[in-house]
Write a protein that holds these residues in place. Structure first.
Motif, mmCIF file in Angstrom:
data_model
loop_
_atom_site.group_PDB
_atom_site.id
_atom_site.type_symbol
_atom_site.label_atom_id
_atom_site.label_comp_id
_atom_site.label_asym_id
_atom_site.label_seq_id
_atom_site.Cartn_x
_atom_site.Cartn_y
_atom_site.Cartn_z
ATOM 1 N N ILE A 1 57.413 8.489 -31.883
ATOM 2 C CA ILE A 1 58.666 9.121 -31.481
ATOM 3 C C ILE A 1 59.824 8.492 -32.238
ATOM 4 N N SER A 2 60.653 9.334 -32.841
ATOM 5 C CA SER A 2 61.837 8.861 -33.536
ATOM 6 C C SER A 2 62.947 8.605 -32.525
ATOM 7 N N PRO A 3 63.425 7.358 -32.399
ATOM 8 C CA PRO A 3 64.549 7.092 -31.495
ATOM 9 C C PRO A 3 65.759 7.949 -31.828
ATOM 10 N N ILE B 1 59.134 4.343 -31.711
ATOM 11 C CA ILE B 1 58.552 4.241 -30.379
ATOM 12 C C ILE B 1 57.162 4.865 -30.418
ATOM 13 N N LYS B 2 56.187 4.174 -29.882
ATOM 14 C CA LYS B 2 54.825 4.688 -29.817
ATOM 15 C C LYS B 2 54.444 4.796 -28.351
ATOM 16 N N THR C 1 54.997 14.002 -39.183
ATOM 17 C CA THR C 1 54.950 12.786 -38.381
ATOM 18 C C THR C 1 56.344 12.217 -38.255
ATOM 19 N N SER C 2 56.639 11.607 -37.107
ATOM 20 C CA SER C 2 57.965 11.036 -36.874
ATOM 21 C C SER C 2 58.028 9.619 -37.400
ATOM 22 N N GLY C 3 59.204 9.236 -37.880
ATOM 23 C CA GLY C 3 59.474 7.865 -38.272
ATOM 24 C C GLY C 3 60.496 7.273 -37.335
ATOM 25 N N SER C 4 61.040 6.114 -37.675
ATOM 26 C CA SER C 4 61.986 5.449 -36.805
ATOM 27 C C SER C 4 63.366 6.091 -36.870
#
Length: 507
Positions: free
Chosen positions: A416-418, A409-410, A161-164
């Motif tokens: 989504i990781s910026p 970002i969702k 899973t992506s983080g910030s």
């Protein structure tokens, strides 16, 4: 002392043991498997995996569209004492290579086209690759392997899973995490053996994977669908007599724009939403289009599975609420003082209980940031997930989302990781600075906006950057708009003023 759930916990592959032999379990392109056939296929796939003599706990990755392999491997790999690592089929080579390397995958099974997209260096040195067709053929006559007797705390899957910030991180899920998730969802959705679930969500996500587990736990049938248009979903509901549909807000928006025959809409008994909040307007449209269906707004995160749901009977009166904790979960709102927040006071949502994951794979630093001891007021104790999400709890116990602490970002249900978008832009060699932001969007929830400053002499940058990003990033991570700037705004601390850019673009 931590409280223990009363529900009997069994290895996750046992969810396939519950259905009546002759009742339908899985609808595939080549025909429908009943529950006995499903159990046999899982047992043979597990037996074949065991014959490969991989070390116990080895990671087995899958990278393919929905089908027999991707539906059965989440059960067969743990039965064989291995750990399943599903890769979202929407991801491209760079993201898949990161997951393979980070997980240390020792076997990758995928579609021919996806395997062909990888270079030799993209897979760990010890990783075998095999096409899904070959794996299914080789396992067809393998010996049956009986149900697992694994410890409930044993690792069964790693979901990325992506983080910030940074690249996707692997969330470690135990047999207990997934078994209790299936038990919880089956219970509060009131699922039964005659339910048919249309599995439109990616199976590499916990929300998508639970479509399989909760349905089979109830003895029901799963219809996997990789849809091309929202109309495909309408047709599938009619064709298969679908009773349960799980989706994210952008898909719900598209589905409310379709023409639904009254008798088709009436087939749906329940609608479940996660991956973003429903708006008041969208709730009204869903209630009007599917008046007989029970609508379940839900909230969760991969690190703690699903945390809250709103009782369908409360949706009309409280359409913006996250609801209350699901079975086997405990959620606490903790004020900045460290104490449980008062009614109406904003605080951080903390997830406690046996649905909490085991941390991030081989990442003690980020694990320590998110997984910390539960507040002293927790009924369960142990480790908890400190979400960073800001919420309020009303006097009636219902929770309301207030905002996110991080910048993740969702978009269209995808996290989504910026930083990952920014790194791809910078790696193009066309831009000197890049900022990715999630800007509110009616259809996507948030749309990716990329603000860039070109490198001197990059005369073709505006033409070339979109082309390069299309090659390097999956479709759901593509910027909706690229803003070109001669200079970036700078804040008082000398950094790019992301807040100012957000306010400007969101205005």
């Amino acid at each position: 002392m931590s409280a223990q759930p009363k529900t009997e916990i069994r290895p996750i592959d046992h969810v396939a043991e519950r259905g009546s032999d002759a009742s339908p379990a899985l609808v595939l392109r080549g025909g429908t498997l009943n529950h006995k056939q499903l159990r046999d296929r899982v047992a043979r796939l597990a037996g074949w995996l065991a014959s490969l003599q991989l070390e116990p706990g080895s990671r087995v990755a899958s990278w393919a569209a929905k089908g027999e392999l991707t539906c059965l491997l989440p059960l067969a790999a743990p039965r064989a004492g291995l750990v399943h690592v599903p890769i979202n089929p929407l991801l491209k080579r760079g993201q898949a290579a990161h997951i393979l390397a980070d997980s240390g995958a020792q076997l990758l099974i995928g579609s021919d086209a996806r395997l062909a997209s990888l270079d030799h260096a993209d897979c760990p040195a010890a990783c075998q690759t095999l096409s899904e067709d070959a794996a299914l053929a080789d396992s067809a006559d393998a010996p049956l392997m009986g149900p697992s007797s694994a410890d409930s705390d044993a690792l069964a899957a790693i979901l990325y899973t992506s983080g910030s910030t940074g690249k996707p991180k692997g969330v470690m899920l135990s047999h207990a995490n997934m078994w209790l998730g299936a038990d919880s969802v089956t219970g509060y959705l009131d699922m039964t053996a005659d339910d048919v679930t249309l599995a439109v969500l990616p199976l590499a996500f916990d929300y998508g994977q639970n479509q399989l587990f909760s349905t089979w736990y109830a003895g029901g049938c799963v219809v996997p669908l990789d849809y091309l248009t929202p109309r495909d979903v309408v047709k599938a509901v009619e064709r298969h007599g679908v009773t349960t549909l799980a989706a994210v807000p952008p898909l719900w928006v598209q589905l409310t724009e379709q023409q639904w025959p009254v008798e088709t809409a009436a087939r749906l008994r329940r609608l479940t939403n996660s991956g973003g909040a429903l708006t008041v307007d969208l709730v009204a449209k869903l209630r009007a289009l599917f008046p007989q269906a029970r609508l379940f707004p839900m909230y969760g995160l991969t690190e703690a599975f699903r945390s809250t749901f709103l009782d369908p009977g409360l949706v009309d009166a409280h359409p913006t609420s996250m609801g209350k904790a699901i079975p086997h979960a405990e959620v606490l709102v903790i004020a900045d003082s460290g104490e449980v927040a008062a009614d109406g006071e904003e605080g951080e949502l903390v997830h406690c209980g046996p649905l909490v994951a085991q941390g991030y794979w081989l990442d003690p630093v980020r694990t320590a940031e998110r997984f910390r001891p539960a507040p002293v007021s927790s009924h369960y104790g142990g480790m908890a997930v400190w979400s960073g999400d800001r919420v309020r709890r009303a006097a009636d116990g219902l929770h309301y989302f207030a905002g996110r602490r991080d910048a993740m970002i969702k978009s269209a249900g995808n996290r989504i990781s910026p930083q990952e978008v920014e790194e791809a832009a910078l790696a193009s060699g066309l831009v000197a600075e890049a900022v990715a932001l999630g800007i509110p969007d009616e259809r996507l929830g948030q749309a990716v906006h990329l603000i860039v400053r070109p490198l001197a002499g990059s005369s073709d940058a505006e033409k070339e950057l979109p082309r390069i990003l299309m090659q390097q990033l999956p479709n759901f991570m593509q910027p909706k708009v690229i803003h070109w700037r001669d200079a970036m705004p700078i804040s008082a601390n000398g950094k790019i003023d992301r807040t100012g850019l957000y306010q400007e673009l969101a205005a």
